[in-house]
Design a protein around this motif. Structure first.
Motif, PDB file in Angstrom:
ATOM      1  N   ASN A 268       0.829  -1.548  -0.290  1.00 42.84           N
ATOM      2  CA  ASN A 268      -0.145  -0.106  -0.355  1.00 42.84           C
ATOM      3  C   ASN A 268       0.949   1.909   0.075  1.00 42.84           C
ATOM      4  OD1 ASN A 268      -2.158   1.901   1.511  1.00 42.84           O
ATOM      5  ND2 ASN A 268      -2.885   1.100   0.749  1.00 42.84           N
ATOM      6  N   ALA A 269       0.685   2.611  -0.811  1.00 41.70           N
ATOM      7  CA  ALA A 269       0.964   3.609  -0.276  1.00 41.70           C
ATOM      8  C   ALA A 269       0.502   4.701  -0.373  1.00 41.70           C
ATOM      9  CB  ALA A 269       1.712   3.782  -1.492  1.00 41.70           C
ATOM     10  N   SER A 270       1.205   6.214  -0.202  1.00 45.43           N
ATOM     11  CA  SER A 270       0.395   6.861  -0.203  1.00 45.43           C
ATOM     12  C   SER A 270       1.348   8.269  -0.463  1.00 45.43           C
ATOM     13  CB  SER A 270      -0.214   7.876   1.594  1.00 45.43           C
ATOM     14  OG  SER A 270      -1.451   6.483   2.124  1.00 45.43           O
ATOM     15  N   TYR A 271       0.804   9.182  -1.282  1.00 40.13           N
ATOM     16  CA  TYR A 271       1.223  10.437  -1.826  1.00 40.13           C
ATOM     17  C   TYR A 271       1.177  11.425  -1.822  1.00 40.13           C
ATOM     18  CZ  TYR A 271       2.078   5.544  -4.904  1.00 40.13           C
ATOM     19  OH  TYR A 271       2.135   4.232  -5.718  1.00 40.13           O
ATOM     20  N   ALA A 272       1.691  12.370  -1.585  1.00 38.63           N
ATOM     21  CA  ALA A 272       1.765  14.033  -1.685  1.00 38.63           C
ATOM     22  C   ALA A 272       2.504  14.542  -2.179  1.00 38.63           C
ATOM     23  CB  ALA A 272       2.104  13.847  -0.542  1.00 38.63           C
ATOM     24  N   VAL A 273       1.438  15.894  -3.080  1.00 40.69           N
ATOM     25  CA  VAL A 273       2.684  16.215  -3.155  1.00 40.69           C
ATOM     26  C   VAL A 273       1.834  17.580  -3.549  1.00 40.69           C
ATOM     27  CG1 VAL A 273       2.576  17.741  -5.978  1.00 40.69           C
ATOM     28  CG2 VAL A 273       2.699  14.990  -6.283  1.00 40.69           C
ATOM     29  N   ARG A 274       3.591  18.979  -3.300  1.00 39.23           N
ATOM     30  CA  ARG A 274       2.758  20.199  -2.828  1.00 39.23           C
ATOM     31  C   ARG A 274       1.822  21.018  -3.472  1.00 39.23           C
ATOM     32  NH1 ARG A 274       8.767  23.443  -2.546  1.00 39.23           N
ATOM     33  NH2 ARG A 274       6.900  24.428  -4.208  1.00 39.23           N
ATOM     34  N   SER A 275       0.792  21.564  -2.984  1.00 35.89           N
ATOM     35  CA  SER A 275      -0.422  22.254  -3.734  1.00 35.89           C
ATOM     36  C   SER A 275      -0.487  22.954  -5.056  1.00 35.89           C
ATOM     37  CB  SER A 275      -1.680  22.975  -2.550  1.00 35.89           C
ATOM     38  OG  SER A 275      -0.678  23.764  -1.643  1.00 35.89           O
ATOM     39  N   ASP A 276       1.086  23.820  -4.669  1.00 37.22           N
ATOM     40  CA  ASP A 276       1.522  24.643  -6.088  1.00 37.22           C
ATOM     41  C   ASP A 276       2.266  23.686  -6.578  1.00 37.22           C
ATOM     42  OD1 ASP A 276       3.494  24.344  -3.750  1.00 37.22           O
ATOM     43  OD2 ASP A 276       4.758  25.805  -4.424  1.00 37.22           O
ATOM     44  N   LEU A 277       2.509  22.934  -6.890  1.00 35.34           N
ATOM     45  CA  LEU A 277       3.355  22.323  -7.624  1.00 35.34           C
ATOM     46  C   LEU A 277       2.425  21.421  -8.651  1.00 35.34           C
ATOM     47  CD1 LEU A 277       6.778  21.886  -6.264  1.00 35.34           C
ATOM     48  CD2 LEU A 277       5.918  23.769  -7.899  1.00 35.34           C
ATOM     49  N   ARG A 278       0.903  21.102  -8.055  1.00 37.55           N
ATOM     50  CA  ARG A 278       0.019  20.026  -8.931  1.00 37.55           C
ATOM     51  C   ARG A 278      -0.312  20.118 -10.338  1.00 37.55           C
ATOM     52  NH1 ARG A 278      -3.441  20.058  -3.181  1.00 37.55           N
ATOM     53  NH2 ARG A 278      -1.823  18.554  -1.912  1.00 37.55           N
ATOM     54  N   GLY A 279       0.050  19.729 -10.970  1.00 38.34           N
ATOM     55  CA  GLY A 279      -0.241  19.708 -12.585  1.00 38.34           C
ATOM     56  C   GLY A 279       1.010  19.207 -13.350  1.00 38.34           C
ATOM     57  N   LEU A 280       2.532  19.366 -12.012  1.00 37.64           N
ATOM     58  CA  LEU A 280       3.282  19.456 -13.342  1.00 37.64           C
ATOM     59  C   LEU A 280       3.732  17.747 -12.983  1.00 37.64           C
ATOM     60  CD1 LEU A 280       5.245  22.218 -11.757  1.00 37.64           C
ATOM     61  CD2 LEU A 280       4.148  22.290 -13.818  1.00 37.64           C
ATOM     62  N   HIS A 281       3.091  16.948 -13.389  1.00 41.37           N
ATOM     63  CA  HIS A 281       3.752  15.279 -13.534  1.00 41.37           C
ATOM     64  C   HIS A 281       4.521  14.552 -12.390  1.00 41.37           C
ATOM     65  CE1 HIS A 281       1.766  15.612 -17.394  1.00 41.37           C
ATOM     66  NE2 HIS A 281       2.273  16.410 -17.469  1.00 41.37           N
ATOM     67  N   VAL A 282       5.227  15.808 -10.685  1.00 46.93           N
ATOM     68  CA  VAL A 282       5.141  15.178 -10.023  1.00 46.93           C
ATOM     69  C   VAL A 282       4.434  13.757  -9.478  1.00 46.93           C
ATOM     70  CG1 VAL A 282       5.877  15.508  -7.544  1.00 46.93           C
ATOM     71  CG2 VAL A 282       5.817  17.316  -8.925  1.00 46.93           C
ATOM     72  N   GLY A 283       3.453  13.469  -8.666  1.00 51.56           N
ATOM     73  CA  GLY A 283       2.644  12.817  -8.925  1.00 51.56           C
ATOM     74  C   GLY A 283       2.816  11.198  -9.278  1.00 51.56           C
ATOM     75  N   GLU A 284       3.145  11.114 -10.661  1.00 54.00           N
ATOM     76  CA  GLU A 284       3.484  10.416 -12.205  1.00 54.00           C
ATOM     77  C   GLU A 284       4.972  10.205 -11.626  1.00 54.00           C
ATOM     78  OE1 GLU A 284       3.403   9.007 -16.349  1.00 54.00           O
ATOM     79  OE2 GLU A 284       2.599  10.479 -16.002  1.00 54.00           O
ATOM     80  N   LYS A 285       5.650  10.877 -11.462  1.00 52.06           N
ATOM     81  CA  LYS A 285       7.214  10.333 -11.096  1.00 52.06           C
ATOM     82  C   LYS A 285       6.709   9.576  -9.825  1.00 52.06           C
ATOM     83  CE  LYS A 285       9.696  14.018 -13.239  1.00 52.06           C
ATOM     84  NZ  LYS A 285       9.992  13.092 -14.575  1.00 52.06           N
ATOM     85  N   LEU A 286       6.690   9.889  -8.553  1.00 54.71           N
ATOM     86  CA  LEU A 286       6.260   9.179  -7.562  1.00 54.71           C
ATOM     87  C   LEU A 286       5.709   8.067  -7.855  1.00 54.71           C
ATOM     88  CD1 LEU A 286       5.203  12.579  -5.729  1.00 54.71           C
ATOM     89  CD2 LEU A 286       7.289  11.136  -5.158  1.00 54.71           C
ATOM     90  N   VAL A 287       4.248   7.768  -8.057  1.00 53.91           N
ATOM     91  CA  VAL A 287       4.194   6.712  -8.282  1.00 53.91           C
ATOM     92  C   VAL A 287       4.861   5.885  -9.305  1.00 53.91           C
ATOM     93  CG1 VAL A 287       1.973   5.442  -9.230  1.00 53.91           C
ATOM     94  CG2 VAL A 287       1.757   7.616  -7.857  1.00 53.91           C
ATOM     95  N   SER A 288       5.401   5.759 -10.089  1.00 60.69           N
ATOM     96  CA  SER A 288       6.268   5.207 -11.030  1.00 60.69           C
ATOM     97  C   SER A 288       7.029   4.399 -10.452  1.00 60.69           C
ATOM     98  CB  SER A 288       7.048   6.091 -12.543  1.00 60.69           C
ATOM     99  OG  SER A 288       5.501   6.066 -13.026  1.00 60.69           O
ATOM    100  N   ASP A 289       7.870   5.263  -9.388  1.00 60.78           N
ATOM    101  CA  ASP A 289       9.018   5.170  -8.680  1.00 60.78           C
ATOM    102  C   ASP A 289       8.259   3.924  -7.615  1.00 60.78           C
ATOM    103  OD1 ASP A 289      11.802   5.511  -7.874  1.00 60.78           O
ATOM    104  OD2 ASP A 289      10.903   5.714  -5.845  1.00 60.78           O
ATOM    105  N   CYS A 290       7.330   4.419  -6.946  1.00 59.95           N
ATOM    106  CA  CYS A 290       6.931   3.487  -5.686  1.00 59.95           C
ATOM    107  C   CYS A 290       6.676   1.820  -6.143  1.00 59.95           C
ATOM    108  CB  CYS A 290       5.311   4.097  -5.205  1.00 59.95           C
ATOM    109  SG  CYS A 290       5.061   3.056  -4.489  1.00 59.95           S
ATOM    110  N   LEU A 291       6.203   2.043  -8.199  1.00 61.31           N
ATOM    111  CA  LEU A 291       6.222   0.912  -8.797  1.00 61.31           C
ATOM    112  C   LEU A 291       6.977  -0.011  -7.973  1.00 61.31           C
ATOM    113  CD1 LEU A 291       3.507   1.454 -10.814  1.00 61.31           C
ATOM    114  CD2 LEU A 291       3.092   0.415  -8.919  1.00 61.31           C
TER     115      LEU A 291
END
Length: 163
Positions: free
Chosen positions: A81-104
């Motif tokens: 299981n995992a949880s992801y958090a991205v700074r609100s001022d940086l959402r939409g810049l694909h930070v989450g995608e990099k985090l999820v991909s690395d997490c896998l």
């Protein structure tokens, strides 16, 4: 902007706590209601199988983070299981995608066979689209499974991804 995702270090704890708490305070995605302090955050992040941060390479700023841990114990301990958090001022810049991909990748490297998300809020459409684009499969809908900060209930959508 160039970013790397790497293991969280002691010096990253204050930024990771701030980013985590921002999502908790929003009250629309994480089930937690209590904010972390630097001390409780250090304990919480160390207790995970793996904690990572997304760092902007030039400035060293932390843009986001994730935690990875078993979803269950014993005979189900191979499910992560995992949880992801991205700074609100940086959402939409694909930070989450990099985090999820690395997490896998990290989940597989740590011996997990499946990634399962128990409580993706149905209205979190950006996260849901990202998960589906990365190959996650929705398991169904749990009606009213998440109490939003304002007190109303939203459905949750469990997801899984075979590693």
């Amino acid at each position: 902007m160039e970013m790397i995702v790497r293991e969280c270090r002691e010096k990253d704890i204050p930024a990771a706590v701030r980013i985590w708490n921002e999502v908790v305070e929003d009250g629309i995605a994480f089930p937690q209601e209590e904010l972390l302090t630097e001390e409780t955050g250090k304990e919480f992040f160390r207790a995970q199988t793996y904690t990572a941060v997304a760092e902007e390479t030039e400035s060293g700023e932390i843009y986001g983070m994730y935690i990875l841990h078993p979803n269950n114990i014993g005979r189900c301990g191979h499910i992560a299981n995992a949880s992801y958090a991205v700074r609100s001022d940086l959402r939409g810049l694909h930070v989450g995608e990099k985090l999820v991909s690395d997490c896998l990748v990290q989940a597989k490297a740590h011996g997990f066979r499946v990634m399962q998300f128990n409580a993706v809020v149905a209205t979190n459409t950006h996260a849901r689209h990202l998960y589906e684009r990365l190959g996650f499969v929705q398991l169904g809908v749990i009606p009213g499974g998440f109490r939003m900060k304002d007190g109303h209930y939203e459905d949750i959508c469990p997801y899984y991804h075979e590693l």
